[in-house]
Scaffold this motif. Sequence first.
Motif, short mmCIF file in Angstrom:
data_model
loop_
_atom_site.label_atom_id
_atom_site.label_comp_id
_atom_site.label_asym_id
_atom_site.label_seq_id
_atom_site.Cartn_x
_atom_site.Cartn_y
_atom_site.Cartn_z
N ARG A 7 50.28 51.09 66.42
CA ARG A 7 51.75 51.01 66.46
C ARG A 7 52.32 51.43 67.63
NH1 ARG A 7 53.13 53.43 60.62
NH2 ARG A 7 55.06 52.83 61.22
N LEU A 8 53.42 51.10 67.76
CA LEU A 8 54.30 51.73 69.04
C LEU A 8 54.64 53.09 68.71
CD1 LEU A 8 55.85 50.88 71.63
CD2 LEU A 8 57.82 50.41 70.18
N ASN A 9 54.83 53.65 67.70
CA ASN A 9 55.19 55.02 67.42
C ASN A 9 53.89 55.95 67.95
OD1 ASN A 9 56.61 57.15 66.79
ND2 ASN A 9 56.50 57.03 64.50
N THR A 10 52.73 55.47 67.34
CA THR A 10 51.53 56.08 67.82
C THR A 10 51.26 56.06 69.38
OG1 THR A 10 50.56 55.22 65.60
CG2 THR A 10 49.08 56.31 67.17
N LYS A 11 51.62 54.86 69.85
CA LYS A 11 51.18 54.89 71.46
C LYS A 11 52.33 55.73 72.33
CE LYS A 11 49.89 50.08 71.75
NZ LYS A 11 50.30 48.67 72.25
N THR A 66 62.03 53.50 67.77
CA THR A 66 61.08 52.58 66.78
C THR A 66 61.99 52.26 65.74
OG1 THR A 66 59.92 54.17 65.49
CG2 THR A 66 58.91 52.79 67.43
N LYS A 69 62.63 48.75 64.02
CA LYS A 69 62.27 48.54 62.45
C LYS A 69 63.18 47.84 61.79
CE LYS A 69 58.70 52.30 61.98
NZ LYS A 69 58.54 53.69 61.63
#
Length: 447
Positions: free
Chosen positions: A2-6, A178, A182
């Motif tokens: 996920r972008l948040n994790t990246k 995000t 979202k």
Amino acid sequence: MRLNTKIHLFSTFLTLLILSMMNIGVYFIFEKMAYDTEYNQLNMEADELIKALSKMEVEDDAATILRTFIPSKGAIRVNDSKGEMKLFVQSVNNVNNYQPKFKAGERYSIGTFQGIPILSISKPVIWADGEVKEVQTMKLLVEVNKNLDFLQLILVGVTLAGMLLMAISSIMLGKIITGPIKKLINTMSQSRVSGKYKKISVPANGKDEMAQMGISFNEMMEQLELNYNKQEQFVSDASHELKTPLTVIESYAKLLSRHGFRNAEIANESVQAIISETSRMKEMISQMLLLAKSNEQLVRSTEVVDVFELVETTLQSMRTAYNRKFLLKGEGPIHANTDLEQLRQLLFILLDNARKYSEKEIKTTILKNEQGTKISIMDYGNGIPKKDLEHIYNRFYRVDEDRNRKTGGTGLGMAIAKDIAARISVELSIESVVGFGTTIHILIPKD
């Protein structure tokens, strides 16, 4: 991933790398400064020792002098010209086993003795017997070692605190970035499921990229909804308006089927009606397609156009095609910046309307003033009642149904003209007097 994790992993890793490089730099700078400070102090003491040894007259006094200048937690060694130790004093046990290594060009040597840094300097001295000997002064840097260990703890603590703060901030940053995405994904999913063109809420004073993305998305949804509504309107209008000519054609076809061609009058009436309605339906389909095309976001191609020459050429084409009198008043050349082909199409539509609803000549006037270039097309027909003028640009609106059927009008001409005028940024206005005629003005703005 996920972008948040990246975002979280990248920002954390980058922060760790930056803090590590900064802390390593700080550590080595502090270490170098501490060693230099200790060197300066030990060097001053060694210089005083060399002066005392130089003044020595009896060699037996050397040990006494060395003990006088021995560093705290250190040692002094005297080597002869062959490198063999002649004299050694120490304030720490077993330092005599340590042999410093001096490199060319370095002021001092840093080694390790029992896990503690040891600073060594070497200086030449003229001994009492006239021989040149080497005096090595050594000092254990116990306090410096403690300070460096404490600095390591501080830097590790700063790194951990920085990593913790960065982890928290990256999580918040990820949510900030995000969150709108979202929201955008959820809105698109809802639009897909419901079939409606939903929009996302955008802060009124938002000027960042996220707000711009939301604004662009809402504008796109508005455009999609507008195009969809136009498509529905087009289908609805087409099915409604084509029903009448198809019904007429079907009725006359059934009439011919029942009576055949035995009654020449009925047969001729039926064929003429079918031909007329077919021609009218063909014209209606052509204009509806043109109207649908005019609603597209076409690119304008502006250029400097001689409007007088364009109008004159268009009027000549109308004279040849319909054998009617089209008059032109004005003097050329008159230049304006506009789209040549779309302006020509607009002129054809308005002149054709004037021709259909007037039996007399059509008069066109061109005038250039402070506002721009004004083209006026005047017919001497029945005119348009005031109550109908506000609806004249509506699709399929007819002032007189019977008159439109006689002239082959579809009620789409003025709607098409309005769209073309809006696309090329010209202004349309209508003046009409019942029983006298109608004048349509086209204003091409100066700018």
